[in-house]
Design an enzyme around this catalytic site. Structure first.
Site, PDB file in Angstrom:
ATOM      1  N   SER A  94       0.810  -1.207   0.000  1.00 54.67           N
ATOM      2  CA  SER A  94       0.000   0.000   0.000  1.00 54.67           C
ATOM      3  C   SER A  94       0.849   1.266   0.000  1.00 54.67           C
ATOM      4  CB  SER A  94      -0.953  -0.042   1.204  1.00 54.67           C
ATOM      5  OG  SER A  94      -1.915   0.974   1.136  1.00 54.67           O
ATOM      6  N   ASP A 117      -2.467   6.281  -3.542  1.00 51.57           N
ATOM      7  CA  ASP A 117      -1.302   5.685  -2.887  1.00 51.57           C
ATOM      8  C   ASP A 117      -0.771   4.552  -3.758  1.00 51.57           C
ATOM      9  OD1 ASP A 117      -3.372   3.901  -2.418  1.00 51.57           O
ATOM     10  OD2 ASP A 117      -2.703   3.362  -0.420  1.00 51.57           O
ATOM     11  N   ASP A 140      -1.035   1.367  -4.022  1.00 52.40           N
ATOM     12  CA  ASP A 140      -1.912   0.357  -4.631  1.00 52.40           C
ATOM     13  C   ASP A 140      -3.258   0.932  -5.026  1.00 52.40           C
ATOM     14  OD1 ASP A 140      -2.908   0.616  -2.029  1.00 52.40           O
ATOM     15  OD2 ASP A 140      -3.447  -1.500  -1.869  1.00 52.40           O
ATOM     16  N   ASP A 190      -5.825   2.290  -3.528  1.00 52.01           N
ATOM     17  CA  ASP A 190      -7.097   2.121  -2.814  1.00 52.01           C
ATOM     18  C   ASP A 190      -7.367   3.308  -1.887  1.00 52.01           C
ATOM     19  OD1 ASP A 190      -5.277   1.645  -0.785  1.00 52.01           O
ATOM     20  OD2 ASP A 190      -6.172  -0.256  -0.140  1.00 52.01           O
TER      21      ASP A 190
END
Length: 450
Positions: free
Chosen positions: A102, A245, A247, A249
Site C-alpha cells: 500500500s 497511494d 496500490d 485504494d
C-alpha cells in the site's frame, strides 16, 4: 485466537525478512490454493501487484505455490488493489491476490487475499489458511499429481477492463471536458490506468508519479506526501488534483488553491450528494473512530447519521455490509462505495468527487469544504515490547480525567497500534489549547507507565 501472519490488511513486512520472504509466499500459495479448491471445476487464482522491485520475486513464488497444488494462475501485472478485487469476481476466479504494501516504502511488501466474491477474507478463513501454511512442510498440504499441476498465464487486457469499469461509475450525463486535473499515481499500481481513465472522460490530464523504477513508489509523491501535488496544481493552474497511494485504494484531493482535502471532507461531499439525489443507503455513512467530530456534526445537521468503527477499512466494510450503508471510509482516504466495489477504490472515489465538482459548476475549494474540522491532535508514545501501559492505574486515571473534561465538547481516543509498540493518543474538541493540554497529560502518563 490471535492470527500469526495476517494483520488487519493481509500479510505485510520488510522484504526478505520473515514473513515477507519468497519461501513464505510459496507456502501462502500452497495453503490458499488448497483452501480455495472446492468443487469439481478447474480452479483459478488471479494475481496482481504494484510496482515494487520485490513484486517479481513474490509473484514467482506465489505462482509456484499455487500451481504446485493444482491451481491455474492468471497474472495481470501492475494493477490497483480494487482492480484485482473486481477482476477476481468478473473472471470467476476462486481467489484473488494483490502483492502490495500500500502506502509503505518500497522495501516493504505484502500479500492481500480476496475471495471469489471480491471481498477480503474473514478472520476465520485467514486462520484456516495460517494453519495450512504451518502445515505445508509437514505434509498437511497435498501436492498435485504431475498431470494435474496448474498452468500460469498473463493477460494483456486487464488494464483496459479496469479502465472501462472505472469509467462506468462516472455519471453518463457528465463529462470532464475542459477540466484540468493533476493526478499523482505515487509511482504505483495506477500509473497507467488512472491517467488513461481521466483522459478518456475528457479531462486535460497532468500526470505525476508515473515513472516507477521499482524503488520510488510512495517516495515523495502520492496520498501520503501531497506537497508535490499541491505545488503542481497551483503552478499548472489546474482545477483540482487527485493523489492515490501505491496500490490506489486510497484518495487525497487538492483543491485549486493547493489546499489538501482529507477523507472526511471527501466522504461528506459524496454522502451529501448521494442524499440530495436519493441515492444514499442507510441514512448516513460509516467511518472510524479517527474521523473528525466536525464530520459527525455536519452530517447530523442534515439529518444524516455516522456509524463509527475501529481503525481499518475492513471494519468499515463489515459495518457497511451489516447495516446496509453504501458510503464509508477513513480520514486517511480509504473510501468504500458499495454500489461500485467491494473494497476502497481511489480512482472510483475520485470520479465521484469530480462529478460533484462538475455538477456544482463551482471551484473545488467551495465544493469540497463541507465543514470546519475541530482542532484534533494525535501523538504516539512508544513503549517496550511486552509492556502494557494502558493497564496501569495511573494511565486509566489520566484517561478518565481527560474524558470527563472533554465530555460534551470533544472526544478522546486511546488505542494501541496493531503493527508496532506504540500507543496512539488522539483528542479533539472546540478548544485547541484544551485539546493540546489533554493529549500532553495523557501521553506523559503513558510514558511514565511504559
Amino acid at each position: 485466537m490471535a492470527r500469526k501472519y495476517f494483520g488487519t490488511d493481509g500479510i505485510r513486512g520488510l522484504t526478505n525478512i520473515t514473513p515477507m520472504t519468497a519461501a513464505m509466499a510459496m507456502k501462502v500459495g500452497m495453503a490458499a490454493g488448497t483452501y480455495f479448491q472446492r468443487g469439481d471445476h478447474r480452479h483459478r487464482v488471479l494475481i496482481g501487484k504494484d510496482t515494487r522491485l520485490s513484486g517479481y520475486m513474490l509473484e514467482s513464488a506465489l505462482v509456484a505455490g499455487f500451481t504446485s497444488v493444482g491451481m491455474d494462475v492468471v497474472m495481470t501485472g501492475p494493477m490497483p488493489t480494487p482492480a484485482v478485487a473486481m477482476l477476481t469476481q468478473s473472471m470467476r476466479a476462486d481467489l484473488g491476490v494483490m502483492i502490495s504494501a500500500s502506502h509503505n516504502p518500497f522495501a516493504d511488501n505484502g500479500i492481500k487475499l480476496f475471495g471469489p466474491d471480491g471481498y477480503k477474507l474473514s478472520d476465520e478463513a485467514e486462520l484456516e489458511i495460517e494453519s495450512l501454511i504451518d502445515g505445508a512442510e509437514s505434509g498437511a498440504v497435498a501436492l498435485a499429481p504431475s498431470h494435474q499441476i496448474g498452468r500460469a498465464r498473463r493477460i494483456d487486457d486487464a488494464q483496459g477492463r479496469y479502465i472501462h469499469f472505472a469509467k462506468s461509475t462516472f455519471p453518463s450525463d457528465l463529462r470532464l471536458d475542459g477540466l484540468k486535473v493533476v493526478v499523482d499515481c505515487a509511482n504505483g499500481a495506477a500509473y497507467q490506468v488512472a491517467p488513461a481513465a481521466l483522459w478518456e472522460l475528457g479531462a486535460e490530464v497532468v500526470a505525476i508519479g508515473v515513472t516507477p523504477n521499482g524503488r520510488n513508489i510512495n517516495d515523495g509523491v502520492g496520498s501520503t506526501a501531497p506537497q508535490t501535488l499541491s505545488e503542481t496544481v497551483v503552478a499548472s493552474g489546474a482545477a483540482i488534483g487527485i493523489a492515490l497511494d501505491g496500490d490506489a485504494d486510497r484518495l487525497i484531493v487538492v483543491d485549486e488553491t493547493g489546499a489538501v482535502v482529507d477523507g472526511d471532507q471527501l466522504m461528506a461531499t459524496i454522502a451529501t450528494g448521494y442524499a440530495r439525489r436519493g441515492e444514499l443507503a442507510g441514512g448516513g455513512l460509516v467511518a472510524t473512530i479517527m474521523s473528525n467530530l466536525g464530520l459527525e456534526r455536519h452530517l447530523a445537521a442534515q439529518g444524516l447519521g455516522l456509524v463509527r468503527t475501529g481503525v481499518g477499512d475492513r471494519y468499515v466494510l463489515e459495518a457497511m455490509r451489516a447495516r446496509g450503508y453504501n458510503v464509508g471510509g477513513e480520514q486517511s482516504g480509504h473510501i468504500i462505495l458499495a454500489d461500485y466495489g467491494t473494497t476502497g477504490d481511489g480512482l472510483v472515489a475520485a470520479l465521484q468527487i469530480l462529478a460533484e465538482v462538475q455538477r456544482a459548476g463551482a471551484p473545488a475549494s467551495e465544493v469540497l469544504h463541507r465543514f470546519d474540522p475541530l482542532p484534533q491532535l494525535l501523538k504516539n508514545v512508544r513503549f517496550e515490547r511486552g509492556a502494557k501501559p494502558l493497564d496501569a492505574a495511573s494511565v486509566k486515571a489520566a484517561i478518565a480525567e481527560a474524558e470527563a473534561e472533554l465530555e460534551g465538547r470533544g472526544r478522546l481516543v486511546i488505542r494501541a497500534s496493531g503493527t508496532e509498540p506504540v500507543i496512539r493518543v488522539m483528542a479533539e474538541g472546540d478548544d485547541r489549547a484544551q485539546v493540546e493540554a489533554i493529549v500532553d497529560r495523557v501521553c506523559e502518563a503513558v510514558r511514565a507507565a511504559a
